[in-house]
Design an enzyme around this catalytic site. Sequence first.
Site, PDB file in Angstrom:
ATOM      1  N   ALA A 130       1.592   7.362  14.031  1.00 30.15           N
ATOM      2  CA  ALA A 130       2.056   6.794  12.755  1.00 30.15           C
ATOM      3  C   ALA A 130       0.929   6.841  11.733  1.00 30.15           C
ATOM      4  O   ALA A 130       0.174   5.880  11.566  1.00 30.15           O
ATOM      5  CB  ALA A 130       2.539   5.353  12.963  1.00 30.15           C
ATOM      6  N   GLU A 363      -6.021   6.361   3.379  1.00 28.88           N
ATOM      7  CA  GLU A 363      -5.251   5.421   2.542  1.00 28.88           C
ATOM      8  C   GLU A 363      -4.099   6.131   1.813  1.00 28.88           C
ATOM      9  O   GLU A 363      -3.766   5.815   0.671  1.00 28.88           O
ATOM     10  CB  GLU A 363      -6.181   4.627   1.625  1.00 28.88           C
ATOM     11  CG  GLU A 363      -7.197   3.830   2.465  1.00 28.88           C
ATOM     12  CD  GLU A 363      -7.953   2.762   1.746  1.00 28.88           C
ATOM     13  OE1 GLU A 363      -7.406   2.193   0.791  1.00 28.88           O
ATOM     14  OE2 GLU A 363      -9.090   2.469   2.152  1.00 28.88           O
TER      15      GLU A 363
HETATM   16  N1  COS Z   1       3.905  -0.213  -2.873  1.00 24.22           N
HETATM   17  C1  COS Z   1       4.787  -1.191  -2.630  1.00 24.22           C
HETATM   18  N2  COS Z   1       5.962  -0.982  -2.005  1.00 24.22           N
HETATM   19  C2  COS Z   1       6.223   0.286  -1.622  1.00 24.22           C
HETATM   20  C3  COS Z   1       5.334   1.356  -1.831  1.00 24.22           C
HETATM   21  C4  COS Z   1       4.137   1.063  -2.492  1.00 24.22           C
HETATM   22  N3  COS Z   1       3.229   2.015  -2.734  1.00 24.22           N
HETATM   23  N4  COS Z   1       5.869   2.482  -1.322  1.00 24.22           N
HETATM   24  C5  COS Z   1       7.060   2.150  -0.803  1.00 24.22           C
HETATM   25  N5  COS Z   1       7.253   0.819  -0.993  1.00 24.22           N
HETATM   26  C6  COS Z   1       8.419   0.048  -0.555  1.00 24.22           C
HETATM   27  C7  COS Z   1       9.713   0.752  -0.899  1.00 24.22           C
HETATM   28  O1  COS Z   1      10.139   0.390  -2.194  1.00 24.22           O
HETATM   29  C8  COS Z   1      10.654   0.219   0.156  1.00 24.22           C
HETATM   30  O2  COS Z   1      11.070  -1.073  -0.218  1.00 24.22           O
HETATM   31  P1  COS Z   1      12.608  -1.516   0.016  1.00 24.22           P
HETATM   32  O3  COS Z   1      12.782  -1.484   1.508  1.00 24.22           O
HETATM   33  O4  COS Z   1      12.656  -2.902  -0.550  1.00 24.22           O
HETATM   34  O5  COS Z   1      13.454  -0.514  -0.684  1.00 24.22           O
HETATM   35  C9  COS Z   1       9.745   0.062   1.375  1.00 24.22           C
HETATM   36  O6  COS Z   1       8.410  -0.056   0.860  1.00 24.22           O
HETATM   37  C10 COS Z   1       9.800   1.235   2.315  1.00 24.22           C
HETATM   38  O7  COS Z   1       9.621   2.389   1.544  1.00 24.22           O
HETATM   39  P2  COS Z   1      10.190   3.803   2.009  1.00 24.22           P
HETATM   40  O8  COS Z   1      11.622   3.665   2.429  1.00 24.22           O
HETATM   41  O9  COS Z   1       9.882   4.795   0.943  1.00 24.22           O
HETATM   42  O10 COS Z   1       9.323   4.019   3.330  1.00 24.22           O
HETATM   43  P3  COS Z   1       8.997   5.320   4.136  1.00 24.22           P
HETATM   44  O11 COS Z   1       8.876   4.901   5.547  1.00 24.22           O
HETATM   45  O12 COS Z   1       9.966   6.413   3.785  1.00 24.22           O
HETATM   46  O13 COS Z   1       7.526   5.771   3.658  1.00 24.22           O
HETATM   47  C11 COS Z   1       5.640   6.140   2.248  1.00 24.22           C
HETATM   48  C12 COS Z   1       7.055   5.588   2.394  1.00 24.22           C
HETATM   49  C13 COS Z   1       5.528   7.569   2.703  1.00 24.22           C
HETATM   50  C14 COS Z   1       5.315   6.071   0.789  1.00 24.22           C
HETATM   51  C15 COS Z   1       4.701   5.250   3.023  1.00 24.22           C
HETATM   52  O14 COS Z   1       4.994   5.271   4.372  1.00 24.22           O
HETATM   53  C16 COS Z   1       3.245   5.594   2.835  1.00 24.22           C
HETATM   54  O15 COS Z   1       2.618   5.200   1.844  1.00 24.22           O
HETATM   55  N6  COS Z   1       2.650   6.334   3.803  1.00 24.22           N
HETATM   56  C17 COS Z   1       1.211   6.532   3.828  1.00 24.22           C
HETATM   57  C18 COS Z   1       0.625   5.476   4.670  1.00 24.22           C
HETATM   58  C19 COS Z   1      -0.826   5.355   4.443  1.00 24.22           C
HETATM   59  O16 COS Z   1      -1.289   5.247   3.325  1.00 24.22           O
HETATM   60  N7  COS Z   1      -1.561   5.330   5.549  1.00 24.22           N
HETATM   61  C20 COS Z   1      -2.959   5.138   5.507  1.00 24.22           C
HETATM   62  C21 COS Z   1      -3.273   3.862   6.229  1.00 24.22           C
HETATM   63  S1  COS Z   1      -4.865   3.251   5.909  1.00 24.22           S
HETATM   64  S2  COS Z   1      -6.099   4.691   6.198  1.00 24.22           S
END
Ligand code: COS
Length: 380
Positions: A130, A363
């Site tokens: 993940a 991130e």
């Molecule tokens: N800030 C706040 N809320 C967010 C957001 C953000 N940047 N991105 C998505 N959300 C919210 C969405 O609005 C959604 O809310 P609702 O359920 O109320 O509609 C919820 O979070 C889930 O979003 P989504 O359905 O788009 O989730 P996904 O699983 O499809 O993934 C991404 C979304 C790809 C944007 C997310 O998983 C991501 O940022 N991945 C990268 C993770 C990351 O940065 N990892 C590094 C970890 S630390 S090194």
Amino acid sequence: MNLAYTDEHLMVRDTIRDFAQAELAPGVAERDEKEIVPIEALKKLGELGFMGITVPVENGGAGLDMISYAIAIEEIARVDASCAIIVSVHNSLVGYPLEKFATPEQKECILKPLASGQTIGAFALTEAGAGSDAGAMKTTVIRDGDYYILNGAKNFISTGATCNVMLVIALTDPSKGPKGASAFIVEKGTPGFNVGKKEHKMGIRGSDCVEICFSDCRVPVANRLGEEGAGFKIALTALNSGRVGVACQALGIAQACYEESVKYSKERVQFGQPIAAFQATRFKIARMATEIDAGRWLVYSACHKKDKDEPFIKEAAMAKLYCSELAVRTALEAVQIHGGYGYIKEYPVERFLRDSKITTIYEGTNEIMHLVIAEQVMGR
Ligand code: COS
């Protein structure tokens, strides 16, 4: 957006610049080579208020604005990009969500020591399966009376070995996927909290990155941050702030590469004149200066929105996307300007090039940044 630095910003810049020169510069190459975390410097940064930069004074922080935060991370990264990410993770991935979601008791017991630098924080979302798909996490946490029992493994955890407390995202209800995730503050030393394999990285080697294994780790219910099921949102909210921090780190790397390039090109004589006199060099420097200014305004635009408590998802992702690519591009050009000397450890641009690459990955990879920005500007 008010584009002028205030006297307070200039004071922050001078303080952190002096600190970085005095405390971080002397051992930075050795820490990079031997993978040493600058523990003593982190303590001093805490005393100076840089471990709780935007946390209000009543919660143990310095109560400064986001531009001050950006200046601090950039200035630290300009000298030591490893230290910059430790400070960024601590402030933005741990301090910020605590400030936003913690109860008054949690602010007193957990945030205050963090914000004053007595404890160091880390953030654990990523797992082996993940990464970009953060919602695919498998770590579970099951309620047992006044405790939760945590089981699973997190990997690529920055500061995981050095930290005292960790914000951990795990599934309280696996049947709901990410909507069944919750956030917990887990203290190092809790039985079942085990630091696993240490990663040996290409860059930012003065910051640790480890695997964390939870084996029947009992976490008090009082350490849950927010409601059950709010964990994924808390993590993504923290990551918005973290992405501004990574952008600042990248900007600091680019700024350092630019300054080193100007200095070296004025010293290095070839064909009877400093290479700074050749148009090939001048054009590279001109592009660096222009792009760094552009990157800084993207960062400040995200800071400005966050300070006004307005949504800054798009601005944070744009700043992270642009500045991380800028850092890699500028570091590559700096090595090119230094020629053979840029490829050996005698000059810091070799380290900065290695340090720069991770900013396009952690991130949220830049591929994920494109997804985030596209969703913000054109919907799903
Ligand atoms: N800030 C706040 N809320 C967010 C957001 C953000 N940047 N991105 C998505 N959300 C919210 C969405 O609005 C959604 O809310 P609702 O359920 O109320 O509609 C919820 O979070 C889930 O979003 P989504 O359905 O788009 O989730 P996904 O699983 O499809 O993934 C991404 C979304 C790809 C944007 C997310 O998983 C991501 O940022 N991945 C990268 C993770 C990351 O940065 N990892 C590094 C970890 S630390 S090194």
